[in-house]
Design an enzyme around this catalytic site. Structure first.
Site, PDB file in Angstrom:
ATOM      1  N   SER A  87       0.845  -1.199   0.000  1.00 27.10           N
ATOM      2  CA  SER A  87       0.000   0.000   0.000  1.00 27.10           C
ATOM      3  C   SER A  87       0.880   1.248   0.000  1.00 27.10           C
ATOM      4  CB  SER A  87      -0.924  -0.021   1.209  1.00 27.10           C
ATOM      5  OG  SER A  87      -0.167   0.054   2.405  1.00 27.10           O
ATOM      6  N   TYR A  88       0.245   2.413  -0.037  1.00 28.18           N
ATOM      7  CA  TYR A  88       0.975   3.689  -0.139  1.00 28.18           C
ATOM      8  C   TYR A  88       1.979   3.811   1.000  1.00 28.18           C
ATOM      9  CZ  TYR A  88       1.692   8.605  -1.219  1.00 28.18           C
ATOM     10  OH  TYR A  88       2.247   9.815  -1.580  1.00 28.18           O
TER      11      TYR A  88
END
Length: 837
Positions: A335-336
Site C-alpha cells: 500500500s501507499y
C-alpha cells in the site's frame, strides 16, 4: 460522446489503474513528450457513456523559482530574496514539455479525474495539473461539476474501483500548505546559502563542498549529528566497580548473580563491600517470584518506522529505502508507503491481505494457522487521518523482486503478519539472594507461547536458563565473589535510525521529506556515513553548526522549524491564513539573516582554525593575464583558480579534470588557457578563465568555454572549430576537439554527444569550405601512409562528416559519460541533414 481525462502521478501508476478500470480492454500510445503514455477505453461516467483517457505526470509539473536577475548570485543582495524578489512557477522538467502534453491531452475533454498520490504533495500536483488543463477543457454545462479527485491507498482492484465509485474534490488548503513550504524553503534557504557560500568560498580553499548550504530543515538535522559529536568529544570516562557473585545451583550448574547496587564509583567503598561478603560461604534466598509476562506485538507500520528498520537492520539509507518502497507501491505489492498512521480503521479488511500470503513458501504455515484460529485485532496506534499503515497487497518471492526490494518487502510483510498475531508470552522467574549484608538477584525467562516472534524471530525473548525451584530461607553455596573494575563509555555517533527518531520527535520535516534532508547533509559533505550507518560530522559540518550556535542558536535548534511545521499544518486544515503565515515567518527569518550577516565574523573565527586561506591552497597552474604571475588551481569543490597577487578567484567547470593548455593565451585578455576534460571517452575543451567568468560577447553566458566563444578569428573559438548542427539536441554545435588526436573527437558544445572519428590521423583541420548538401564545415584529414584507412592508398581527404560516404565509415557517435553541468541538453531527434554513426 463525452471524454474523461484521468491523470496519475507516474506512468507506471497510470498503466496499472487503467488496466484495472478497463479490465484490460484498452489501447495505449505514447504522448508527445515520449515519456508519458495515454491509455484509452470506453465506459460509463455519471450515468452516461464516455471515452476515458488515462495518462500521468512525472511528479511535480511545476517548481518555484525566482524571476530573471534574482537567480544571478552576483547581481542581487541575498537580503532582497526575503520579500523583494518576485517568484514564478516554472516547469519542473522543461525537457518533458509536461504543460503542453497535458493541454494536448486535455483539449476538448469534459471531465477530469485526478489520481495523484493522496498526500499534501499530491494535492499540490492536482492544482498544477488543473492550471494546465482547465483552460483547454470544454466549458461546463449549467454549473455541472467537472473536476473530481480519487482517493486510494493501494493499487488493487478493490481499492481502485472503490475510489472510482466515491470521487471527491482536491483539497485546496493542503495544496496551499505545500506552496507555503516551497516558498519559505526557497527564500530562506537561498538567502543564507548564497551569502555564506560566497563569503567562505571567497576566503578558504579546502572546504571541499561546492555549496555551503543552509536549509530550515536540513540545518537542524545536521545539528542533531553535531550535538552527538560534541557529547562524544567532551566525554570523560569514569572508573567504577561492581561486585559479581556466583552460586552453585547443583553439581553441574552455577548461577551468575547481579548486584542490587549495580555499581559504585569509589574503589574503597567497593572494596569494603567485597570484604563484607567474600568471607560468606552461603547465599540465602530472600524471595522468589514467577510472573507470566507478555511482549507486545508491534504497532502497524508507518513510514518513519519503516525507514528506521531499513537503516538499522537492512543497511539501506532512508532515501534509497523510500525509493524502493515507492517502486513496490506502484507495482502493486504494498500500500501507499507515505503514512504517519499506525492504526488500522475498524472496517479495514485485514483478512484480504493475509489470504494473499497463504501459499507463500516462507510463512504459509503461520498465515494458515492465523486464518484458521482467527486473527488477533491489531493494537490501537495513532490515527493521523491520512493513509492506512503500510500493508503488503499481494504475494511476491525473492526471485520476482530481487535484492533490496525483496528484503524491504519481506520486512513489511512479516511486520504486517506480526500485527495480527498474538503477543509473545513468557514466564519470568526471579530469585533474590543475600550474601552477608549485600543483596543480589538472578533472573530467568522461559517462553510459553512465541506468538508474533515466530514470524519476527529477531524480536524473540532471549533464551535464559530456567532457575532452580527454591523458597525463602534456602541456601546455595557461594563459589566465587569478586570485584570488577570497569569504565563508563561515550555514546556512539548517531545512526540514521536514531536521527529519524529525533527528527520525528521534534517535528523536523515530514515522513516524505525526512530521507531527503538526511541525504542532503551527506551529499553536501557535512556528514559521512560510517559502518553501522552511523553519521559522523565532517570538519565543515561541525564548524557550521558551532558557528550558528555562536551567532543565533535558533538557526540550528529544532524549535523554530517545529513551530513553522505546526503553522503549515494549520494552513492544511484551513485554520490559518496562508499569506499571514508566510509573511510572519519570512519577517522572522529576514531579521535573523541581517543579524547573521552582521555577526559572520563569529563563524569566520571558527573557520580560520579548521580551513586554509585561498592563497595557501592549491598548486600553481596557469598565468594570470593581469599580473602574469601563476594562479593556483584549487581542486577541492568547487574547483577554481585563484590569483593571490590580484586577489581574484575564477570558477571553473566542475566534474572533470583541469590542466594547462599548451601555454597558449587568450587573444582578448592574455590569460593562459586551461583544458577541461571528462575523460578519454568523453568531452574536452579549452577555456579562458577570465572570459568564462566575464563573458566578452553578448551572446555568451558565464561558464562557457572556447567551444562556445563567438570570437571571429581566435583559433580556439567556435567560429574556427565549429562543424555543424548537433545531431542530438537543438541549438548545439559539433566542435572539433583539437587536443584529442590521435583518437580524434568531435563533441557538441551544449549536450553530451561525442563523435569519435579518424583514429590514427595525425592532423585534422576544419576547412573554410562548407558542404553543398547540409552546409556543415568540411574537415581536412591527413593520415600516415602505413595507417591510412582511405581507399586507393590515399593519405588526405576533405569531406563532410555527415554526408561524405568515406567519412561516414570513420565516425562513431556516442554519448559522453560526463558533461559540463551548464550543458544539460540530451539526445533527441536528429536535426538537420546528414548523419553520423
Amino acid at each position: 460522446m463525452r471524454t474523461v481525462l484521468m491523470v496519475a502521478e507516474k506512468p507506471s501508476l497510470a498503466q496499472s489503474i487503467a488496466k484495472i478500470l478497463s479490465r484490460g480492454n484498452m489501447s495505449s500510445h505514447k504522448g508527445l513528450n515520449g515519456t508519458c503514455s495515454v491509455h484509452e477505453y470506453s465506459g460509463t461516467f455519471a450515468g452516461q457513456p464516455v471515452r476515458f483517457k488515462m495518462t500521468s505526470v512525472c511528479g511535480h509539473v511545476m517548481t518555484l523559482d525566482f524571476l530573471g536577475k534574482y537567480n544571478k548570485w552576483d547581481k542581487v543582495d541575498p537580503a532582497e530574496l526575503f520579500s523583494q524578489a518576485p517568484t514564478e512557477k516554472k516547469e519542473a522538467n522543461p525537457k518533458l514539455n509536461m504543460v503542453k502534453f497535458l493541454q494536448v491531452e486535455g483539449k476538448g475533454c469534459d471531465y477530469i479525474v485526478l489520481w495523484l498520490d493522496c498526500d499534501k504533495e499530491g494535492e499540490n500536483i492536482c492544482f498544477e495539473v488543473l492550471d494546465a488543463v482547465l483552460p483547454v477543457m470544454n466549458p461546463a454545462h449549467g454549473g455541472e461539476k467537472t473536476v473530481f479527485r480519487a482517493r486510494f491507498s493501494s493499487i488493487t482492484d478493490t481499492d481502485i474501483c472503490a475510489a472510482m465509485a466515491r470521487l471527491g474534490e482536491p483539497d485546496h488548503n493542503e495544496a496551499l500548505s505545500v506552496d507555503a513550504r516551497q516558498e519559505l524553503d526557497l527564500r530562506i534557504g537561498c538567502a543564507f546559502t548564497r551569502f555564506q557560500t560566497k563569503y567562505f568560498q571567497g576566503k578558504y580553499g579546502n572546504l571541499d563542498s561546492s555549496l555551503i548550504s543552509f536549509g530550515p530543515c536540513q540545518t537542524p538535522t545536521l545539528g542533531f549529528c553535531v550535538e552527538r559529536h560534541d557529547k562524544i568529544q567532551s566525554f570523560k570516562p569514569e572508573t567504577y566497580w561492581v561486585l559479581q557473585a556466583k552460586v552453585n545451583a547443583d553439581k553441574d550448574r552455577s548461577l551468575l548473580l547481579d548486584w542490587d547496587r549495580v555499581r559504585v564509583f569509589d574503589r574503597e567503598i567497593a572494596q569494603m563491600f567485597l570484604n563484607m561478603t567474600k568471607l560468606e560461604k552461603e547465599a540465602q534466598v530472600e524471595a522468589t517470584s514467577r510472573k507470566e509476562k507478555a511482549k507486545q506485538r508491534p504497532l502497524a507500520l508507518n513510514t518513519v518506522e519503516m525507514l528506521r528498520v531499513a537503516s538499522s537492520s537492512l543497511g539501506m539509507g532512508p532515501q534509497h529505502a523510500m525509493q524502493t518502497a515507492e517502486r513496490l507501491y506502484t507495482q502493486g505489492y504494498i500500500s501507499y508507503p507515505r503514512t504517519e498512521t499506525t492504526h488500522y480503521p475498524e472496517n479495514f479488511d485485514l483478512k484480504g491481505p493475509l489470504r494473499q500470503q497463504a501459499n507463500h513458501p516462507y510463512w504459509a504455515d503461520t498465515v494458515k494457522r492465523l486464518l484458521a484460529e482467527g486473527i488477533n485485532r491489531p493494537r490501537k496506534g495513532h490515527d493521523a487521518g491520512d493513509h492506512p499503515p503500510i500493508t503488503p497487497m499481494r504475494s511476491a518471492t525473492e526471485a520476482e523482486l530481487g535484492g533490496e526490494a525483496w528484503r524491504l518487502y519481506e520486512y513489511i510483510t512479516r511486520h504486517f503478519i506480526a500485527t495480527v498475531s498474538y503477543d509473545c508470552k513468557y514466564l519470568q522467574s526471579t530469585i533474590a539472594f543475600r550474601i552477608g549484608s549485600e543483596h543480589f538477584t538472578c533472573t530467568g525467562k522461559t517462553v510459553i507461547s512465541p506468538g508474533f516472534t515466530e514470524i519476527m524471530p529477531w524480536q524473540s525473548v532471549p533464551l535464559e536458563e530456567s532457575l532452580p525451584t527454591c523458597q525463602r530461607g534456602d541456601t546455595f553455596p557461594v563459589s566465587e565473589i569478586k570485584m570488577l573494575e570497569k569504565q563508563t563509555s561515550p555514546p556512539d555517533y548517531l545512526t540514521e535510525a536514531e536521527l529519524i527518531t529525533l527528527m520525528e520527535k521534534h517535528g523536523i520535516g515530514t515522513d516524505a521529506s525526512i530521507p531527503v534532508h538526511i541525504n542532503n547533509i551527506c551529499q553536501r559533505n557535512y556528514v559521512t556515513v560510517e559502518s553501522g550507518r552511523r553519521l559522523k560530522p565532517t570538519n565543515l559540518g561541525i564548524v557550521l553548526v558551532h558557528g550558528y550556535y555562536k551567532i543565533d542558536a535558533e538557526l540550528v535548534l529544532p524549535t523554530i522549524r517545529s513551530a513553522v511545521e505546526k503553522q503549515l499544518n494549520l494552513i492544511a486544515q484551513g485554520k490559518a491564513d496562508y499569506r499571514q503565515v508566510l509573511g510572519h515567518t519570512l519577517d522572522v527569518f529576514k531579521r535573523k539573516f541581517h543579524y547573521f550577516v552582521d555577526s559572520i565574523a563569529g563563524m569566520d573565527e571558527l573557520m580560520e582554525v579548521s580551513f586554509s586561506p585561498l592563497a595557501a591552497t592549491g598548486k600553481p597552474l596557469s598565468r594570470c593575464g593581469k599580473c602574469h604571475r601563476f594562479m593556483k588551481y584549487i581542486q577541492a569543490k568547487p574547483s577554481r583558480l585563484h590569483c593571490s597577487h590580484c586577489d581574484e578567484t575564477y570558477t571553473l567547470p566542475q566534474n572533470g579534470t583541469i590542466k594547462l593548455y599548451k601555454e597558449l593565451r587568450c587573444p582578448l585578455d592574455d590569460f593562459e588557457l586551461v583544458l577541461w576534460s571528462s575523460g578519454s571517452r568523453g568531452k574536452s575543451y579549452p577555456l579562458c578563465p577570465y572570459c568564462s567568468n566575464h563573458p566578452p560577447f553578448r551572446d555568451m553566458k558565464k561558464g562557457m568555454g572556447c567551444n562556445e566563444c563567438t570570437h571571429p578569428t581566435c583559433q580556439h573559438s567556435l567560429s574556427m572549430l565549429g562543424i555543424g548542427q548537433c545531431v542530438g539536441c537543438e541549438g548545439g554545435v559539433l566542435v572539433l576537439d583539437p587536443t584529442s588526436g590521435p583518437k580524434w573527437k568531435v563533441a557538441c558544445n551544449k549536450c553530451n554527444v561525442v563523435a569519435h572519428c579518424f583514429e590514427n590521423a595525425y592532423r585534422v583541420r576544419v576547412s573554410a569550405d562548407t558542404c553543398s548538401t547540409c552546409e556543415a564545415a568540411l574537415l581536412a584529414v591527413d593520415f600516415n601512409k602505413a595507417k591510412s584507412p582511405l581507399p586507393g592508398d590515399e593519405t588526405q581527404h576533405t569531406g563532410c562528416v555527415f554526408c561524405d560516404p568515406i567519412f561516414q565509415e570513420l565516425v562513431e557517435l556516442k554519448h559522453a559519460a560526463s558533461c559540463h553541468p551548464m550543458h544539460r541538453g540530451g539526445p533527441g531527434r536528429r536535426q538537420g541533414r546528414g548523419r553520423a554513426r
